[in-house]
Structure formats: structure tokens, C-alpha cells
Design a protein around this motif. Structure first.
Motif, PDB file in Angstrom:
ATOM      1  N   GLY A   1       3.779   6.145  -5.187  1.00  0.00           N
ATOM      2  CA  GLY A   1       3.721   6.326  -6.636  1.00  0.00           C
ATOM      3  C   GLY A   1       2.660   7.329  -7.025  1.00  0.00           C
ATOM      4  N   SER A   2       1.505   7.235  -6.402  1.00  0.00           N
ATOM      5  CA  SER A   2       0.431   8.185  -6.678  1.00  0.00           C
ATOM      6  C   SER A   2       0.817   9.596  -6.242  1.00  0.00           C
ATOM      7  N   ALA A   3       1.406   9.716  -5.050  1.00  0.00           N
ATOM      8  CA  ALA A   3       1.807  11.030  -4.537  1.00  0.00           C
ATOM      9  C   ALA A   3       2.873  11.685  -5.414  1.00  0.00           C
TER      10      ALA A   3
ATOM     11  N   GLY B   1       2.901  11.430  -8.535  1.00  0.00           N
ATOM     12  CA  GLY B   1       2.275  11.782  -9.793  1.00  0.00           C
ATOM     13  C   GLY B   1       2.581  10.804 -10.909  1.00  0.00           C
TER      14      GLY B   1
ATOM     15  N   ARG C   1       2.760   6.594 -12.359  1.00  0.00           N
ATOM     16  CA  ARG C   1       1.862   5.442 -12.365  1.00  0.00           C
ATOM     17  C   ARG C   1       1.855   4.846 -10.979  1.00  0.00           C
ATOM     18  N   ALA C   2       0.699   4.509 -10.489  1.00  0.00           N
ATOM     19  CA  ALA C   2       0.583   3.966  -9.138  1.00  0.00           C
ATOM     20  C   ALA C   2       1.332   2.654  -9.001  1.00  0.00           C
ATOM     21  N   ASP C   3       1.454   1.887 -10.090  1.00  0.00           N
ATOM     22  CA  ASP C   3       2.142   0.604 -10.003  1.00  0.00           C
ATOM     23  C   ASP C   3       3.645   0.730 -10.168  1.00  0.00           C
TER      24      ASP C   3
ATOM     25  N   ARG D   1       0.834  -1.202   0.000  1.00  0.00           N
ATOM     26  CA  ARG D   1       0.000   0.000   0.000  1.00  0.00           C
ATOM     27  C   ARG D   1       0.870   1.254   0.000  1.00  0.00           C
TER      28      ARG D   1
ATOM     29  N   ARG E   1       2.437   1.885  -3.437  1.00  0.00           N
ATOM     30  CA  ARG E   1       1.408   2.359  -4.384  1.00  0.00           C
ATOM     31  C   ARG E   1       1.057   3.817  -4.106  1.00  0.00           C
ATOM     32  N   ASP E   2       0.860   4.146  -2.830  1.00  0.00           N
ATOM     33  CA  ASP E   2       0.496   5.513  -2.466  1.00  0.00           C
ATOM     34  C   ASP E   2       1.634   6.492  -2.744  1.00  0.00           C
TER      35      ASP E   2
END
Length: 184
Positions: free
Chosen positions: A141-143, A145, A147-149, A135, A138-139
Motif C-alpha cells: 500500500g505504501s509503495a 502511494g 493509504r498504508a491501511d 506487513r 501494508r508495504d
């Protein structure tokens, strides 16, 4: 804010441990040069027929960094370039039998290390750690900006567990080493 500082300190400790682990692995198992386990793992996971540009996209690395890493893997006999049957101007990357054997040996080494490190942990504690780390990456990666993966993709630079890899390539500039470490 204090929790964030504490987490930052623990992450620093973790990264220091990972660097020490990677160096020990390179000393104990030099079949895959320091900095290239993650890239070799990525090529294996993309399967035969992967192109360098796909590898760069998948890892989030600069194509020149990927090119140098692939050239080193080819020079060590761990990866081979094959003519692309659909485009003779392009080549596909494939892990050689020697590369697969080196990865199996490397995975075994990491597995033994993790077994020793987690010997006093319960299966539930190990599962909770895996879940939380998944988790968290993934987070992150999102933060960032991206790709989340990308942050949690196997072949990145943790160099632990079932997808070790991406240590710094001794022939790369420091910025490339940072990118390789982030790749996995």
C-alpha cells in the motif's frame, strides 16, 4: 532480482488459488453472489449508518463500482438503505439479518477451508504467515502511494479468513472486477 521473480511467481500462484477458492465458495455457498463478499464485509465493518461515499473512500473503489455492488446486495436482500436521520436526501447502508447470516455462513466456510489447508502447520508458522502477510500488504500500500491501511483493510479481495470478500461482480466490466478484487 531473482528473489523478486520468485516472489512474483508465488504471488501469481496465490492469486490463482484465491480465484479458485472464490469460485468454489460461490458454488458451495451462493447466499452471497460472487464478487460481493468483500463489499458486504466492508458495510458490516463500517456499521449501520455508513454512506456509499464512505464505503468508496474506505475501499479505494470508484463510487460507480460501489453503487453497482450495493444495488446488487440490496436486490439480494443482504443490505438495506435507510434514510439518514441527519440528511433526509442521503441514505445509510446497513447489513440485514439475512446478510449477517450469509456472512456467518461464509466465514464458517472459509474457516473450515483454512483449517484443512493449515492442518499440518504449527501455530507459530500460522502466526508468522499472518504477520508477514500483514506487513507485506501494508508495504505494498505504501509503495503504491496509497493509504498504508488500504491494501490490508478487511473487505479487500483475498476472500479468505475473517474478512472474505470482493470477488468480481458478474455484472461489472473487467476493470471493475479488478478494482473489486483489490478492494479488500
Amino acid at each position: 532480482m531473482e528473489t523478486t521473480r520468485e516472489l512474483g511467481a508465488r504471488l501469481y500462484d496465490l492469486l490463482k488459488s484465491v480465484r479458485l477458492i472464490k469460485q468454489r465458495r460461490a458454488d458451495d455457498r451462493p447466499s452471497v453472489p460472487l464478487g460481493l463478499v468483500g463489499m458486504l464485509t466492508q458495510i458490516e465493518q463500517l456499521a449501520a449508518g455508513a454512506h456509499a461515499r464512505e464505503l468508496a473512500e474506505h475501499t479505494g473503489l470508484d463510487p460507480s463500482t460501489v453503487s453497482r455492488a450495493v444495488a446488487s446486495l440490496v436486490a439480494h436482500g443482504l443490505v438495506e438503505r435507510r434514510a439518514d436521520p441527519t440528511d433526509r436526501r442521503a441514505s445509510c447502508l446497513a447489513v440485514t439479518p439475512a446478510g449477517r447470516a450469509a456472512l456467518a455462513d461464509t466465514y464458517g466456510w472459509y474457516g473450515e477451508l483454512l483449517d484443512r489447508a493449515l492442518a499440518d502447520w504449527t501455530p507459530d508458522e500460522v502466526a508468522a504467515l499472518c504477520s508477514a502477510l500483514g506487513r507485506f500488504t501494508r508495504d505494498l500500500g505504501s509503495a503504491l502511494g496509497g493509504r498504508a491501511d488500504a491494501a490490508s483493510a478487511p473487505g479487500g479481495e483475498t476472500d479468505l479468513g475473517s474478512a472474505p470478500g470482493g470477488e468480481a461482480d458478474p455484472g461489472s466490466a473487467p476493470a471493475d472486477n479488478d478494482n473489486l478484487e483489490a478492494a479488500r
